[in-house]
Design a protein around this motif. Structure first.
Motif, PDB file in Angstrom:
ATOM      1  N   ALA A 103     -34.523   0.436  63.771  1.00 59.20           N
ATOM      2  CA  ALA A 103     -34.621  -0.118  65.119  1.00 59.20           C
ATOM      3  C   ALA A 103     -33.311   0.054  65.876  1.00 59.20           C
ATOM      4  O   ALA A 103     -32.239   0.210  65.295  1.00 59.20           O
ATOM      5  N   TYR A 104     -33.400  -0.012  67.202  1.00 57.73           N
ATOM      6  CA  TYR A 104     -32.255   0.181  68.081  1.00 57.73           C
ATOM      7  C   TYR A 104     -31.548  -1.122  68.435  1.00 57.73           C
ATOM      8  O   TYR A 104     -30.600  -1.124  69.221  1.00 57.73           O
ATOM      9  N   THR A 105     -31.989  -2.224  67.882  1.00 55.18           N
ATOM     10  CA  THR A 105     -31.491  -3.540  68.290  1.00 55.18           C
ATOM     11  C   THR A 105     -29.980  -3.648  68.164  1.00 55.18           C
ATOM     12  O   THR A 105     -29.293  -4.119  69.089  1.00 55.18           O
ATOM     13  N   ASN A 106     -29.450  -3.243  67.013  1.00 55.90           N
ATOM     14  CA  ASN A 106     -28.010  -3.375  66.786  1.00 55.90           C
ATOM     15  C   ASN A 106     -27.212  -2.490  67.737  1.00 55.90           C
ATOM     16  O   ASN A 106     -26.161  -2.896  68.241  1.00 55.90           O
ATOM     17  N   LEU A 107     -27.682  -1.264  67.967  1.00 54.27           N
ATOM     18  CA  LEU A 107     -26.969  -0.342  68.845  1.00 54.27           C
ATOM     19  C   LEU A 107     -26.939  -0.866  70.275  1.00 54.27           C
ATOM     20  O   LEU A 107     -25.909  -0.804  70.951  1.00 54.27           O
ATOM     21  N   ALA A 108     -28.071  -1.365  70.749  1.00 49.53           N
ATOM     22  CA  ALA A 108     -28.123  -1.907  72.109  1.00 49.53           C
ATOM     23  C   ALA A 108     -27.219  -3.115  72.235  1.00 49.53           C
ATOM     24  O   ALA A 108     -26.523  -3.292  73.248  1.00 49.53           O
ATOM     25  N   GLY A 109     -27.217  -3.961  71.207  1.00 52.27           N
ATOM     26  CA  GLY A 109     -26.344  -5.130  71.233  1.00 52.27           C
ATOM     27  C   GLY A 109     -24.883  -4.749  71.256  1.00 52.27           C
ATOM     28  O   GLY A 109     -24.075  -5.347  71.988  1.00 52.27           O
ATOM     29  N   LEU A 110     -24.509  -3.749  70.464  1.00 53.42           N
ATOM     30  CA  LEU A 110     -23.131  -3.274  70.446  1.00 53.42           C
ATOM     31  C   LEU A 110     -22.745  -2.691  71.802  1.00 53.42           C
ATOM     32  O   LEU A 110     -21.661  -2.970  72.336  1.00 53.42           O
ATOM     33  N   LEU A 111     -23.628  -1.884  72.375  1.00 53.77           N
ATOM     34  CA  LEU A 111     -23.342  -1.235  73.659  1.00 53.77           C
ATOM     35  C   LEU A 111     -23.061  -2.270  74.743  1.00 53.77           C
ATOM     36  O   LEU A 111     -22.168  -2.079  75.587  1.00 53.77           O
ATOM     37  N   GLY A 112     -23.778  -3.361  74.729  1.00 51.99           N
ATOM     38  CA  GLY A 112     -23.629  -4.372  75.777  1.00 51.99           C
ATOM     39  C   GLY A 112     -22.722  -5.529  75.415  1.00 51.99           C
ATOM     40  O   GLY A 112     -22.638  -6.504  76.180  1.00 51.99           O
ATOM     41  N   SER A 113     -22.020  -5.441  74.308  1.00 52.89           N
ATOM     42  CA  SER A 113     -21.231  -6.580  73.837  1.00 52.89           C
ATOM     43  C   SER A 113     -19.947  -6.766  74.640  1.00 52.89           C
ATOM     44  O   SER A 113     -19.326  -5.798  75.067  1.00 52.89           O
ATOM     45  N   PRO A 114     -19.516  -8.018  74.843  1.00 57.11           N
ATOM     46  CA  PRO A 114     -18.263  -8.286  75.553  1.00 57.11           C
ATOM     47  C   PRO A 114     -17.068  -8.245  74.603  1.00 57.11           C
ATOM     48  O   PRO A 114     -17.226  -8.191  73.379  1.00 57.11           O
ATOM     49  N   ALA A 115     -15.873  -8.259  75.159  1.00 52.09           N
ATOM     50  CA  ALA A 115     -14.660  -8.370  74.356  1.00 52.09           C
ATOM     51  C   ALA A 115     -14.717  -9.632  73.500  1.00 52.09           C
ATOM     52  O   ALA A 115     -15.349 -10.630  73.875  1.00 52.09           O
ATOM     53  N   ASP A 116     -14.058  -9.579  72.355  1.00 54.43           N
ATOM     54  CA  ASP A 116     -14.038 -10.740  71.460  1.00 54.43           C
ATOM     55  C   ASP A 116     -12.709 -10.777  70.720  1.00 54.43           C
ATOM     56  O   ASP A 116     -11.767 -10.050  71.051  1.00 54.43           O
ATOM     57  N   ALA A 117     -12.638 -11.601  69.684  1.00 55.26           N
ATOM     58  CA  ALA A 117     -11.387 -11.760  68.946  1.00 55.26           C
ATOM     59  C   ALA A 117     -10.984 -10.498  68.206  1.00 55.26           C
ATOM     60  O   ALA A 117      -9.796 -10.301  67.902  1.00 55.26           O
ATOM     61  N   ASP A 118     -11.932  -9.630  67.878  1.00 54.85           N
ATOM     62  CA  ASP A 118     -11.619  -8.412  67.141  1.00 54.85           C
ATOM     63  C   ASP A 118     -11.149  -7.286  68.041  1.00 54.85           C
ATOM     64  O   ASP A 118     -10.415  -6.401  67.596  1.00 54.85           O
ATOM     65  N   SER A 119     -11.591  -7.276  69.283  1.00 56.29           N
ATOM     66  CA  SER A 119     -11.178  -6.218  70.216  1.00 56.29           C
ATOM     67  C   SER A 119     -11.281  -6.733  71.644  1.00 56.29           C
ATOM     68  O   SER A 119     -12.257  -7.426  71.990  1.00 56.29           O
ATOM     69  N   ASP A 120     -10.295  -6.385  72.459  1.00 58.12           N
ATOM     70  CA  ASP A 120     -10.348  -6.778  73.864  1.00 58.12           C
ATOM     71  C   ASP A 120     -11.132  -5.787  74.712  1.00 58.12           C
ATOM     72  O   ASP A 120     -11.155  -5.874  75.939  1.00 58.12           O
ATOM     73  N   LEU A 121     -11.809  -4.830  74.037  1.00 53.79           N
ATOM     74  CA  LEU A 121     -12.635  -3.846  74.730  1.00 53.79           C
ATOM     75  C   LEU A 121     -14.086  -4.295  74.749  1.00 53.79           C
ATOM     76  O   LEU A 121     -14.585  -4.875  73.778  1.00 53.79           O
ATOM     77  N   ASP A 122     -14.800  -3.997  75.837  1.00 54.74           N
ATOM     78  CA  ASP A 122     -16.246  -4.237  75.822  1.00 54.74           C
ATOM     79  C   ASP A 122     -16.913  -3.198  74.926  1.00 54.74           C
ATOM     80  O   ASP A 122     -16.282  -2.236  74.480  1.00 54.74           O
ATOM     81  N   GLY A 123     -18.187  -3.394  74.648  1.00 51.84           N
ATOM     82  CA  GLY A 123     -18.869  -2.565  73.668  1.00 51.84           C
ATOM     83  C   GLY A 123     -18.844  -1.089  73.989  1.00 51.84           C
ATOM     84  O   GLY A 123     -18.552  -0.258  73.126  1.00 51.84           O
ATOM     85  N   ARG A 124     -19.170  -0.750  75.231  1.00 55.78           N
ATOM     86  CA  ARG A 124     -19.216   0.669  75.580  1.00 55.78           C
ATOM     87  C   ARG A 124     -17.844   1.316  75.428  1.00 55.78           C
ATOM     88  O   ARG A 124     -17.724   2.436  74.919  1.00 55.78           O
ATOM     89  N   THR A 125     -16.800   0.627  75.841  1.00 56.36           N
ATOM     90  CA  THR A 125     -15.455   1.180  75.738  1.00 56.36           C
ATOM     91  C   THR A 125     -15.013   1.278  74.283  1.00 56.36           C
ATOM     92  O   THR A 125     -14.357   2.249  73.878  1.00 56.36           O
ATOM     93  N   LEU A 126     -15.380   0.286  73.491  1.00 53.81           N
ATOM     94  CA  LEU A 126     -15.039   0.306  72.063  1.00 53.81           C
ATOM     95  C   LEU A 126     -15.716   1.491  71.367  1.00 53.81           C
ATOM     96  O   LEU A 126     -15.093   2.188  70.557  1.00 53.81           O
ATOM     97  N   ILE A 127     -16.981   1.724  71.678  1.00 57.38           N
ATOM     98  CA  ILE A 127     -17.694   2.880  71.117  1.00 57.38           C
ATOM     99  C   ILE A 127     -17.008   4.172  71.529  1.00 57.38           C
ATOM    100  O   ILE A 127     -16.753   5.048  70.697  1.00 57.38           O
ATOM    101  N   ALA A 128     -16.710   4.308  72.810  1.00 59.23           N
ATOM    102  CA  ALA A 128     -16.086   5.526  73.301  1.00 59.23           C
ATOM    103  C   ALA A 128     -14.750   5.795  72.621  1.00 59.23           C
ATOM    104  O   ALA A 128     -14.378   6.948  72.377  1.00 59.23           O
ATOM    105  N   GLU A 129     -14.027   4.737  72.290  1.00 60.42           N
ATOM    106  CA  GLU A 129     -12.706   4.899  71.686  1.00 60.42           C
ATOM    107  C   GLU A 129     -12.782   5.208  70.202  1.00 60.42           C
ATOM    108  O   GLU A 129     -11.993   6.015  69.693  1.00 60.42           O
ATOM    109  N   LYS A 130     -13.738   4.616  69.482  1.00 56.26           N
ATOM    110  CA  LYS A 130     -13.724   4.681  68.024  1.00 56.26           C
ATOM    111  C   LYS A 130     -14.768   5.619  67.413  1.00 56.26           C
ATOM    112  O   LYS A 130     -14.584   6.089  66.284  1.00 56.26           O
ATOM    113  N   VAL A 131     -15.855   5.880  68.102  1.00 56.45           N
ATOM    114  CA  VAL A 131     -16.982   6.610  67.511  1.00 56.45           C
ATOM    115  C   VAL A 131     -16.911   8.086  67.904  1.00 56.45           C
ATOM    116  O   VAL A 131     -16.742   8.423  69.080  1.00 56.45           O
ATOM    117  N   ARG A 132     -17.062   8.938  66.920  1.00 59.57           N
ATOM    118  CA  ARG A 132     -17.085  10.376  67.161  1.00 59.57           C
ATOM    119  C   ARG A 132     -18.479  10.842  67.564  1.00 59.57           C
ATOM    120  O   ARG A 132     -18.636  11.665  68.464  1.00 59.57           O
TER     121      ARG A 132
END
Length: 289
Positions: free
Chosen positions: A111-140
């Motif tokens: 299912a796509y549930t986790n991916l959609a949740g990650l894409l739309g996630s806000p900054a948190d204690a682990d990263s000050d990046l929102d989900g889309r920016t975090l993906i763009a920075e870390k995922v190949r």
């Protein structure tokens, strides 16, 4: 299903051999014991400490268990319930935040549930990046098992589990290249038929195979093991990348089709071109460990 378990098993085996670095596994159906079954498979392969996450709502336990209970009855495991592990979205964020830039491949087999949740996630204690920016920075790259390309078809199982999440990922401007290993890849991938003869009774792949097919011939194809092997470049001559310059889109029936041209110039859909070699490789890995 059968192919989900084999992909988890092969990932653990190849991690143990240092042929890939398995950062973690997140379940993506509301089965409260699925994460425990993943832990049981990992433990059997000598990887009891692989980080695990569970899809939000897993404790509702509304999805079929399949072979999950058989694995838990017969194998050691330290996780017993989805409530004992982080939710999939914070789990993803924590793992990604700790990795080098553009170093992570995400392999999506359900299912796509986790991916959609990650894409739309806000900054948190682990990263000050929102989900889309975090993906763009870390995922190949994101590798997804879904679709019937290029002509398309109706929604398949992975879309049907969570249609809104599927639409979010497909139409939501996912910020890395996506490779789609489509539904044709598994039809001829009939593997595992020697497990009952070539492995001991407590081998995790044999347990799943026996639960689903007895010790007879393979009762269905395998889509997820080919997707994993393609994603890590294990047997590159078995696959062909097609559709460059196009992208997956939601068609009029709600399923996936391939549209060209597209601004998503890095996306491809993938087809098996050497079925015999692929099946031989998967069977070799399934009886190992």
């Amino acid at each position: 299903w059968w192919d989900d378990a084999t992909a988890v098993g092969l990932a653990n085996l190849l991690h143990q051999r240092d042929e890939l670095h398995l950062l973690g596994v997140a379940t993506d159906v509301p089965n409260a014991l699925a994460v425990a079954a993943v832990d049981a498979i990992g433990t059997a392969y000598g990887n009891p400490d692989i980080p695990l996450g569970a899809m939000a709502g897993s404790s509702e336990d509304t999805f079929e268990h399949g072979y999950t209970d058989a694995l838990l009855d017969r194998l050691d495991h330290s996780v017993a319930h989805s409530d004992e592990v982080p939710g999939a979205v914070p789990f993803y964020r924590r793992l990604l935040a700790g990795e080098a830039d553009r170093s992570v491949t995400i392999v999506s087999l359900g299912a796509y549930t986790n991916l959609a949740g990650l894409l739309g996630s806000p900054a948190d204690a682990d990263s000050d990046l929102d989900g889309r920016t975090l993906i763009a920075e870390k995922v190949r790259r994101l590798v997804i098992m879904d679709g019937l390309f290029p002509q398309g078809g109706p929604p398949l199982t992975h879309q049907e589990i969570d249609p809104d999440a599927a639409r979010t990922v497909v139409t939501g401007d996912w910020p890395t290249p996506i490779a789609w290993v489509d539904g044709f890849s598994g039809v001829g991938t009939l593997v595992g038929g020697t497990l009952c003869n070539d492995t001991p009774p407590d081998h995790p792949m044999r347990i799943v195979y026996e639960e689903l097919f007895g010790c007879g011939a393979p009762g269905d194809g395998n889509w997820d093991a080919p997707t994993l092997l393609y994603a890590i470049g294990d047997i590159p001559d078995a696959f062909e990348e097609l559709g460059r310059g196009g992208a997956a889109v939601i068609n009029d029936s709600g399923g996936l089709s391939w549209a060209t041209p597209s601004s998503r110039t890095g996306d491809v859909h993938v087809r098996v071109v050497n079925q015999q070699a692929l099946n031989r490789r998967i069977d070799e890995l399934l009886v190992s460990g």
